[in-house]
Design a protein around this motif. Sequence first.
Motif, PDB file in Angstrom:
ATOM      1  N   ALA A 172       1.082  -1.338  -0.325  1.00 36.88           N
ATOM      2  CA  ALA A 172      -0.016   0.116   0.232  1.00 36.88           C
ATOM      3  C   ALA A 172       0.411   1.195   0.000  1.00 36.88           C
ATOM      4  O   ALA A 172       0.033   2.352  -0.380  1.00 36.88           O
ATOM      5  CB  ALA A 172      -1.033   0.087   1.358  1.00 36.88           C
ATOM      6  N   LYS A 199       2.066   1.746  -3.503  1.00 37.85           N
ATOM      7  CA  LYS A 199       0.957   2.368  -4.242  1.00 37.85           C
ATOM      8  C   LYS A 199       0.755   4.352  -3.634  1.00 37.85           C
ATOM      9  O   LYS A 199       0.569   4.423  -5.017  1.00 37.85           O
ATOM     10  CB  LYS A 199      -0.581   1.418  -4.219  1.00 37.85           C
ATOM     11  N   LEU A 200       0.833   4.565  -2.370  1.00 33.44           N
ATOM     12  CA  LEU A 200       0.988   5.931  -2.186  1.00 33.44           C
ATOM     13  C   LEU A 200       1.987   6.372  -3.015  1.00 33.44           C
ATOM     14  O   LEU A 200       1.636   7.726  -3.365  1.00 33.44           O
ATOM     15  CB  LEU A 200       0.577   6.013  -0.932  1.00 33.44           C
ATOM     16  N   ASP A 205      -5.773   6.482   4.420  1.00 30.48           N
ATOM     17  CA  ASP A 205      -5.393   6.892   2.864  1.00 30.48           C
ATOM     18  C   ASP A 205      -5.126   5.275   2.534  1.00 30.48           C
ATOM     19  O   ASP A 205      -4.956   4.368   1.316  1.00 30.48           O
ATOM     20  CB  ASP A 205      -4.762   7.542   2.014  1.00 30.48           C
ATOM     21  N   CYS A 208      -6.079   1.746   0.156  1.00 27.38           N
ATOM     22  CA  CYS A 208      -5.474   1.207  -0.586  1.00 27.38           C
ATOM     23  C   CYS A 208      -5.051  -0.102  -0.602  1.00 27.38           C
ATOM     24  O   CYS A 208      -5.134  -1.051  -1.086  1.00 27.38           O
ATOM     25  CB  CYS A 208      -3.893   1.475  -0.538  1.00 27.38           C
ATOM     26  N   SER A 261      -7.510   1.652  -3.928  1.00 23.71           N
ATOM     27  CA  SER A 261      -6.822   2.988  -4.536  1.00 23.71           C
ATOM     28  C   SER A 261      -7.593   4.169  -5.475  1.00 23.71           C
ATOM     29  O   SER A 261      -6.971   6.043  -5.494  1.00 23.71           O
ATOM     30  CB  SER A 261      -5.740   2.682  -5.243  1.00 23.71           C
TER      31      SER A 261
END
Length: 230
Positions: free
Chosen positions: A37, A40-41, A91, A95, A100
């Motif tokens: 995650a 991904k952020l 957030d 994710c 997302s």
Amino acid sequence: MAEIAISKPAVRSHRRVNFIIQGVATMKKEITKEALALKKLREIKGLDRKQAGVLLGVSFKTIEKFENGRTILTRPKITQILSGYDFSWKDLEACIDGKSEQIESRFVAKKPKVIANNHLRRSYKKIITKEVKTLTVLRQLKGLNKYQASRECGYPKCTIGHIENGRIEMSPKRIRHIVESYGFNMSDYEYHLKSERFVTEIQEECMTIIKELSEEKLKAVHPLLSTFKS
């Protein structure tokens, strides 16, 4: 039952094998859902690992270890990373839950300029805004150096240095976090932000004048200065 004698070379070999096995075990990757995650952020933010490292005050290899499961991600560490990327735990959880798109829909990634050469990096234009200067004033009034300030904010040790050097874009959320971490409130921040001259500049100017005074003049002004003691 007869005892089996083991020669010293055999013992050393046995220990070496154990050491290698242990080393392999420590190299084992365990890529958690949190690590995925965070990766991904970072990508949503539009950062490569080198740029993410600048934000967090660490090397790109450290970012790689975070994302590849070679570093245990504790809750405080995850909080530091999220704060550096300017995301929240909400957030992160989105994710993890595969949502997302919700973050991407409200976030337009800006690709920062990549500066691979250190010489070019030093000459790269820094954007030091009055907001950033105000944060510097608050840190100085608190009597903190940059490393101490980073610790107070829960950031890696170089982050405040990057902020004050104009290398990190400041959001209102990040500004509030830093202000409150220094023990001030937003009213204090707004007061200094709107001041024509920063109090620290006036202090430095006064100190310069005092240092240049002759002994005779210094003795003359000392009684007056003493009246201002709190």
